[in-house]
Enzyme design. Structure first.
Site, PDB file in Angstrom:
ATOM      1  N   ASP A 175      -3.284   8.383  -0.903  1.00 14.04           N
ATOM      2  CA  ASP A 175      -3.542   7.293   0.036  1.00 14.04           C
ATOM      3  C   ASP A 175      -4.974   6.790  -0.176  1.00 14.04           C
ATOM      4  OD1 ASP A 175      -3.537   5.642   2.357  1.00 14.04           O
ATOM      5  OD2 ASP A 175      -4.357   7.290   3.556  1.00 14.04           O
TER       6      ASP A 175
ATOM      7  N   GLU B  76       1.091   5.763  12.596  1.00 18.21           N
ATOM      8  CA  GLU B  76      -0.229   5.281  12.998  1.00 18.21           C
ATOM      9  C   GLU B  76      -0.217   3.772  13.275  1.00 18.21           C
ATOM     10  OE1 GLU B  76      -2.827   6.864  13.703  1.00 18.21           O
ATOM     11  OE2 GLU B  76      -4.591   5.618  13.351  1.00 18.21           O
ATOM     12  N   ASP B  77       0.441   3.004  12.430  1.00 16.33           N
ATOM     13  CA  ASP B  77       0.287   1.546  12.473  1.00 16.33           C
ATOM     14  C   ASP B  77       1.471   0.767  13.034  1.00 16.33           C
ATOM     15  OD1 ASP B  77      -2.133   1.957  11.323  1.00 16.33           O
ATOM     16  OD2 ASP B  77      -1.522   1.413   9.296  1.00 16.33           O
TER      17      ASP B  77
ATOM     18  N   ASP C 125     -24.065  14.236 -24.855  1.00 14.92           N
ATOM     19  CA  ASP C 125     -22.650  14.582 -25.049  1.00 14.92           C
ATOM     20  C   ASP C 125     -21.726  13.713 -24.203  1.00 14.92           C
ATOM     21  OD1 ASP C 125     -23.697  15.730 -22.874  1.00 14.92           O
ATOM     22  OD2 ASP C 125     -22.926  17.741 -23.237  1.00 14.92           O
TER      23      ASP C 125
ATOM     24  N   HIS D  70       3.755   7.098   5.235  1.00 14.41           N
ATOM     25  CA  HIS D  70       2.564   7.754   5.771  1.00 14.41           C
ATOM     26  C   HIS D  70       1.821   6.955   6.837  1.00 14.41           C
ATOM     27  CE1 HIS D  70       0.177   5.381   2.846  1.00 14.41           C
ATOM     28  NE2 HIS D  70      -0.821   5.585   3.683  1.00 14.41           N
TER      29      HIS D  70
ATOM     30  N   HIS E 122       0.809  -1.222   0.000  1.00  8.97           N
ATOM     31  CA  HIS E 122       0.000   0.000   0.000  1.00  8.97           C
ATOM     32  C   HIS E 122       0.847   1.279   0.000  1.00  8.97           C
ATOM     33  CE1 HIS E 122      -2.819   3.089   1.156  1.00  8.97           C
ATOM     34  NE2 HIS E 122      -2.333   3.153   2.370  1.00  8.97           N
TER      35      HIS E 122
HETATM   36 MN    MN Z   1      -2.663   4.539   4.063  1.00 12.00          MN
END
Ligand code: MN
Length: 721
Positions: free
Chosen positions: A139, A76-77, A259, A72, A48
């Site tokens: 992301d 957080e992870d 169109d 990124h 990812h």
């Molecule tokens: Mn992400």
């Protein structure tokens, strides 16, 4: 998975001087940090961030953004921290990652649709650095591309958020390709049937469409070549969401969306754009009202093109966009084009002058990064947000209020309800108590506190910036003032009636008399009439004349409202005298003391009605009062307990001997008087002229002071000025 070698190559294509070592360190760091994690699809998690970095590189973003894309999710992870990233990759990259992490934590789920715009703005305001937003958008794009592995309910939630928040943001930033892909991926989960239906129809008609596009492109290109223009013509179908919207909007079937195909003509110069437009319009009939000149009127997100629609071969409607190659690049990647343009020079300061003018906030972005002192200060994003005139605050329930910059707690309170505003005693911003005048900062969580005894006051107008709040405060003050003026009018009228031997109480109970008076001067209600008296617009004497004449001819006072003997006794016992309105000192709201004579409680006084400002009180011997309009004159007298600190000046003539001022000063302080001003002048005849100003409560006190001064040795004369 995007391989490191590919990524570096892709970055270097547009940023030849990019530090490949930095990129590879970020790549390896993220791969290592995520080593134990898997995606829902079963792939290693690192797939990812690597894809996000790849998308950023394709957008031609700078190496720092690409590194932020790789990193990124590590804060957080994984166990990685902001400090580690700052040490390892520098503050710029760490800040970008930090910004993305914080955006990720914002939860949009429970919000109602109508708040979507507020949230889009909020996201903008929160992203200190525009690149944070770009990383976040990439992301999101990668997450959308792999949404099929999520649970159904998460799919819908994420797709809705993308449709409502992120796609419009991409659009605002001019990133049309990204926006279209985000929309189509969202639609796939939000309206799966419609999505499949349109996809099928598009692919069924693809071959025919391609042939048609090819034909139109060739013929247009040939025509332009004849005229001497080198042009590239490309065509394609609208994106699925846009077709879907047309179908919804016009309640029509796929076949009826006329169109579906649009063409982009790329030429070399701006002048060529207009010349090409002429060629297009002479070849095919233009559809009226569809021409738009976004070259002359550049969109705020920098987009430029000429748009037109024509009736093409086979009576099919075609949308045609004409632009230069440079404009085309901006049209595809929007603001992301900026970082590429500037690569030749030092990024921090380098903007072409025309870009700087057009894109002032990007310039601010660059300087902002240089003097970023406190990267942890989350919401201090004001310098670069795209909506410099607004601030966003949360209510305790989590709703967002959009307010103009400079808005205070009061503005916020009035935006909730006028009664909340009227009783606002302050509030709590992020848990800390703040006064009503506190200026809201984006991201504040605000709670309003109210109190029963709070009332809007004059200075509130200055604390408010919204017209809603200002209007509420003003109308409250007006109604208060009106009420006071009505009361004053009633008091004046009552006094005048009593002097004429009439009873206000009886008059009031007699509807005929009341309505005669109301009609006599064009008022609508009794309050209006009394207001007129209070404002000095209506003379009570005139009204009494009318009353007298309506009472049955001649000048007879109508018996119905004459004061009875009993009432006269009551008046005397209750101390209601007939000498006019009572002045009770400093706290009378509709009484002002004329500055020419500064009447003190106890002085003989006289009043004048001043339009809309109540009664102005002068000393009876004041020259100015003597010259005032006798029509507006009204009798006033001091109330029994009238007192109030008023400025008074005394002129004191003394012998000019050493120490005389100190002696006089002591006399004042012995009377517990504090002087506010003293002017002393020596005369040639050996005396001195002094003027002392101080505050005094009433005439009795002044007389005591003056008596004490006269007794001071060396004082020749004491006189009130
Ligand atoms: Mn992400």
């Amino acid at each position: 998975m995007v391989a490191l070698g590919e990524l570096v190559k892709s970055v270097r294509r547009h940023h030849p001087n990019a530090d490949s070592d930095l990129i590879s360190r970020a790549y390896e760091y993220a791969e290592w940090a995520h080593r134990d994690q898997k995606r829902k699809s079963g792939d290693p998690y690192f797939v990812h961030p690597a894809s996000v970095a790849g998308i950023l590189a394709d957008l031609r973003l700078d190496p720092a953004s690409v590194c932020a894309g790789l990193l990124h999710d590590v804060v957080e992870d994984t166990s990685a921290t902001f400090e580690e990233l700052a040490d390892e990759f520098g503050l710029e990259i760490a800040d970008l990652v930090d910004g993305v992490t914080k955006l990720t934590k914002v939860n949009f789920n429970s919000r109602e649709d109508r708040q979507a715009e507020s949230f889009r703005k909020m996201v903008m305001a929160m992203a200190k650095d525009l690149r944070v937003l770009l990383v976040k958008l990439c992301d999101r794009l990668d997450n959308m591309r792999s949404l099929e592995h999520m649970k159904t309910e998460s799919q819908e939630r994420i797709a809705r958020e993308t449709m409502e928040i992120y796609a419009p943001l991409a659009n605002r930033l001019g990133m049309h390709k990204l926006k279209s892909e985000l929309e189509d991926l969202s639609l796939k989960y939000l309206e799966p049937d419609q999505y499949q239906h349109i996809t099928k129809k598009l692919s069924a008609s693809r071959r025919e469409r391609e042939r048609y596009i090819d034909g139109v492109a060739k013929s247009l290109k040939a025509r332009l070549a004849e005229m001497g223009f080198a042009a590239e013509v490309s065509g394609g179908a609208r994106h699925i969401t846009s077709i879907y919207r047309k179908m919804q909007e016009h309640h029509c079937r796929f076949e009826q969306v006329f169109d579906i195909t649009s063409f982009t003509v790329r030429v070399e110069s701006e002048a060529d754009c207009y010349a090409t437009l002429g060629v297009v319009h002479s070849r095919w009939t233009p559809i009226p009202g569809r021409f738009k000149d976004y070259i002359a009127l550049t969109k705020p997100n920098r987009y430029q093109s000429l748009h037109t629609a024509v009736v093409g071969p086979g009576q099919r409607r075609l949308e045609i966009r004409i632009r230069t190659n440079e404009m085309n690049r901006v049209a595809e990647v929007g603001v992301a084009a900026h970082w590429y343009t500037d690569e030749t020079a030092d990024r921090s300061g380098a903007l072409k002058p025309e870009d700087a003018a057009r894109f002032k906030w990007l310039k601010e972005l660059a300087t902002f990064q240089n003097d970023l002192k406190d990267p942890a200060e989350f919401f201090e994003s004001v310098k670069i947000d795209l909506f410099p005139d607004e601030v966003y605050a949360f209510t305790p329930k989590g709703d967002v209020k959009v307010l103009p910059r400079g808005a205070s707690v009061l503005d916020f309170a009035y935006s909730i309800h006028s009664e909340v505003g009227d009783r606002c005693s302050g509030g709590r911003a992020n848990g800390q108590p703040v006064p009503p005048r506190y200026k809201i900062r984006s991201g504040d969580l605000l709670e309003i506190t109210t109190a029963k005894n709070v009332k809007p006051s004059k200075d509130w107008v200055d604390f408010c910036v919204t017209s809603r709040a200002k209007n509420h405060v003003r109308s409250y003050l007006r109604s208060q003032h009106r009420m006071k003026s009505v009361n004053l009018g009633r008091e004046l009228f009552e006094t005048e009636m009593r002097a004429a031997g009439l009873s206000y109480g009886k008059f009031f109970k007699n509807p005929d008399q009341v309505s005669t008076l109301i009609k006599s001067n064009g008022s609508e209600t009794l309050d209006d009439l009394l207001l007129g008296i209070g404002y000095g617009k209506v003379q009570p004497e005139e009204l009494i004349k009318i009353l007298n004449s309506s009472g049955g001819g001649d000048d007879a006072v109508p018996a119905s409202i004459r004061t009875g003997p009993l009432e006269k006794i009551v008046d005397r016992v209750t101390g209601r005298d007939h000498t006019g309105i009572r002045v009770n000192g400093a706290d009378d709201t509709l009484v002002r003391y004329a500055r020419c004579c500064n009447a003190l409680a106890g002085d003989p006084i006289i009043g004048f009605i001043t339009r809309g400002r109540g009664v102005t009180v002068h000393r009876r011997d004041c020259a100015k009062a003597f010259n005032s309009d006798p029509e507006r004159r009204v009798d006033v007298s001091w109330g029994a307990n009238a007192k109030g600190a008023r400025p008074v000046s005394l002129k004191i003539v003394t012998q000019n001997t050493p120490g005389i001022l100190a002696t006089v000063g002591r006399a004042f302080s012995a009377q517990k008087i504090n002087l506010t001003e003293a002017i002393c002048k020596a005369n040639e005849d050996g005396t001195a002229q002094n003027e002392f100003t101080f505050t005094c409560n009433d005439l009795a006190q002044l007389k005591t002071v003056m008596r004490a001064l006269v007794k001071v040795k060396g004082v020749v004369a004491v006189e009130r000025t």
